[in-house]
Design a protein around this motif. Structure first.
Motif, PDB file in Angstrom:
ATOM      1  N   ARG A   1       0.833  -1.211   0.000  1.00 32.45           N
ATOM      2  CA  ARG A   1       0.000   0.000   0.000  1.00 32.45           C
ATOM      3  C   ARG A   1       0.866   1.258   0.000  1.00 32.45           C
ATOM      4  O   ARG A   1       0.630   2.193  -0.781  1.00 32.45           O
ATOM      5  N   ASP A   2       1.884   1.280   0.853  1.00 31.26           N
ATOM      6  CA  ASP A   2       2.758   2.454   0.933  1.00 31.26           C
ATOM      7  C   ASP A   2       3.502   2.677  -0.384  1.00 31.26           C
ATOM      8  O   ASP A   2       3.634   3.824  -0.858  1.00 31.26           O
ATOM      9  N   LYS A   3       3.993   1.597  -0.978  1.00 29.42           N
ATOM     10  CA  LYS A   3       4.759   1.730  -2.224  1.00 29.42           C
ATOM     11  C   LYS A   3       3.874   2.250  -3.358  1.00 29.42           C
ATOM     12  O   LYS A   3       4.278   3.159  -4.102  1.00 29.42           O
ATOM     13  N   LEU A   4       2.683   1.695  -3.490  1.00 24.38           N
ATOM     14  CA  LEU A   4       1.803   2.099  -4.586  1.00 24.38           C
ATOM     15  C   LEU A   4       1.290   3.517  -4.389  1.00 24.38           C
ATOM     16  O   LEU A   4       1.098   4.260  -5.358  1.00 24.38           O
ATOM     17  N   ARG A   5       1.068   3.900  -3.144  1.00 25.01           N
ATOM     18  CA  ARG A   5       0.685   5.299  -2.884  1.00 25.01           C
ATOM     19  C   ARG A   5       1.812   6.245  -3.288  1.00 25.01           C
ATOM     20  O   ARG A   5       1.563   7.306  -3.878  1.00 25.01           O
ATOM     21  N   ASP A   6       3.050   5.875  -2.977  1.00 24.39           N
ATOM     22  CA  ASP A   6       4.192   6.707  -3.361  1.00 24.39           C
ATOM     23  C   ASP A   6       4.298   6.835  -4.881  1.00 24.39           C
ATOM     24  O   ASP A   6       4.780   7.851  -5.395  1.00 24.39           O
ATOM     25  N   LEU A   7       3.856   5.797  -5.598  1.00 17.85           N
ATOM     26  CA  LEU A   7       3.884   5.814  -7.063  1.00 17.85           C
ATOM     27  C   LEU A   7       2.664   6.514  -7.657  1.00 17.85           C
ATOM     28  O   LEU A   7       2.577   6.682  -8.879  1.00 17.85           O
ATOM     29  N   GLY A   8       1.730   6.917  -6.805  1.00 21.30           N
ATOM     30  CA  GLY A   8       0.523   7.580  -7.276  1.00 21.30           C
ATOM     31  C   GLY A   8      -0.419   6.667  -8.028  1.00 21.30           C
ATOM     32  O   GLY A   8      -1.129   7.101  -8.932  1.00 21.30           O
ATOM     33  N   LEU A   9      -0.462   5.387  -7.638  1.00 20.83           N
ATOM     34  CA  LEU A   9      -1.221   4.387  -8.402  1.00 20.83           C
ATOM     35  C   LEU A   9      -2.409   3.808  -7.632  1.00 20.83           C
ATOM     36  O   LEU A   9      -2.817   2.691  -7.893  1.00 20.83           O
ATOM     37  N   VAL A  10      -2.966   4.558  -6.696  1.00 20.00           N
ATOM     38  CA  VAL A  10      -4.022   3.964  -5.865  1.00 20.00           C
ATOM     39  C   VAL A  10      -5.430   4.364  -6.280  1.00 20.00           C
ATOM     40  O   VAL A  10      -6.403   3.925  -5.676  1.00 20.00           O
TER      41      VAL A  10
END
Length: 251
Positions: free
Chosen positions: A105-114
């Motif tokens: 969740r943290d990684k995908l949020r950082d990538l702007g993909l949520v």
């Protein structure tokens, strides 16, 4: 190495009570979650990214579709699917392990993909989704850790829409004896050492190596998928069979 009874199952090379395996596997992934991505890159020399991209390219995924990335962990496959289904589609990243789910969740949020991704803590053997919910279900490097693989395959079949497909990306049986011996040497001598050096966790990576050896080979997994109801089941060996991608359809 003993064969499991009706009340026991494999945890690596050990035979343990079935009801204990979930917690034991959970401990492994709680331990490795923080360094999981780094270890994947080091262990595979980055090749895992090519295996995952091949999986997406083989999926036939289209914009607007509903995808379940089961045992999605730190989200590599989810991220690739998210870009393909677009804003009108949805990807559910499901994992039984809270630590892995949090990292993903943290990684995908950082990538702007949520914006088109949901996160669900779920057991593959009893998925908390309605029948006929997904166009595609993928499970990458997770099926070997499931206690009852047959139950998981049946659960996946249930939540797939008619015409939907399952993709199982998993370590498998190398096709040449030379490669098999070299891979054994790497898995049981080098991999635990790297686990200790990078993640300070030799035991977890010893288990992960053993779990690969205990996982069904290509033909056995193909038959298991057919027994669960999947049709037109096929597999493609990658890197000499170190990894295989199985694909089956629900008709």
């Amino acid at each position: 190495m003993t064969e499991p009874s009706n009340n026991t199952t494999h945890f690596g090379f050990k035979s343990v009570p079935k009801e204990q395996k979930v917690a034991m596997v959970a401990d492994v992934f709680h331990s490795v979650a923080a360094k999981y991505d780094i270890m994947n890159d080091v262990m595979s020399m980055g090749i895992h990214r090519l295996w995952k991209r091949f999986t997406i390219d083989s999926s036939g995924v289209r914009p607007g579709q509903q995808v379940l990335d089961l045992a999605g962990g730190t989200g590599d496959i989810t991220a690739l699917f998210s870009k393909r289904v677009g804003p009108t589609g949805k990807v559910v990243l499901a994992d039984i392990n809270e630590s892995m789910l949090n990292v993903g969740r943290d990684k995908l949020r950082d990538l702007g993909l949520v914006t088109n991704i949901e996160f669900v803590q779920a057991n593959a053997e009893a998925l908390p989704f309605a029948d006929n919910s997904f166009d595609i279900v993928s499970i990458g490097f997770g099926l070997r850790n499931v206690t009852d693989k047959d139950a998981a395959l049946r659960s996946i079949f249930r939540v797939l829409k008619p015409g939907g497909r399952l993709l199982v990306l998993e370590f498998s049986k190398p096709q040449s004896e030379v490669l098999s011996k070299a891979y054994d040497l790497y898995s049981f001598r080098i991999l635990p050492f790297m686990g200790q050096l990078i993640a300070n966790d030799k035991e977890s990576y010893q288990y992960l190596a053993e779990s690969i050896r205990m996982h069904p080979d290509q033909e056995t997994l193909k038959q298991m998928m057919q027994d669960a109801g999947f049709a037109e089941v096929s597999y493609h060996n990658l890197t000499g069979g170190i990894v295989a991608l199985h694909r089956g359809y629900k008709f």
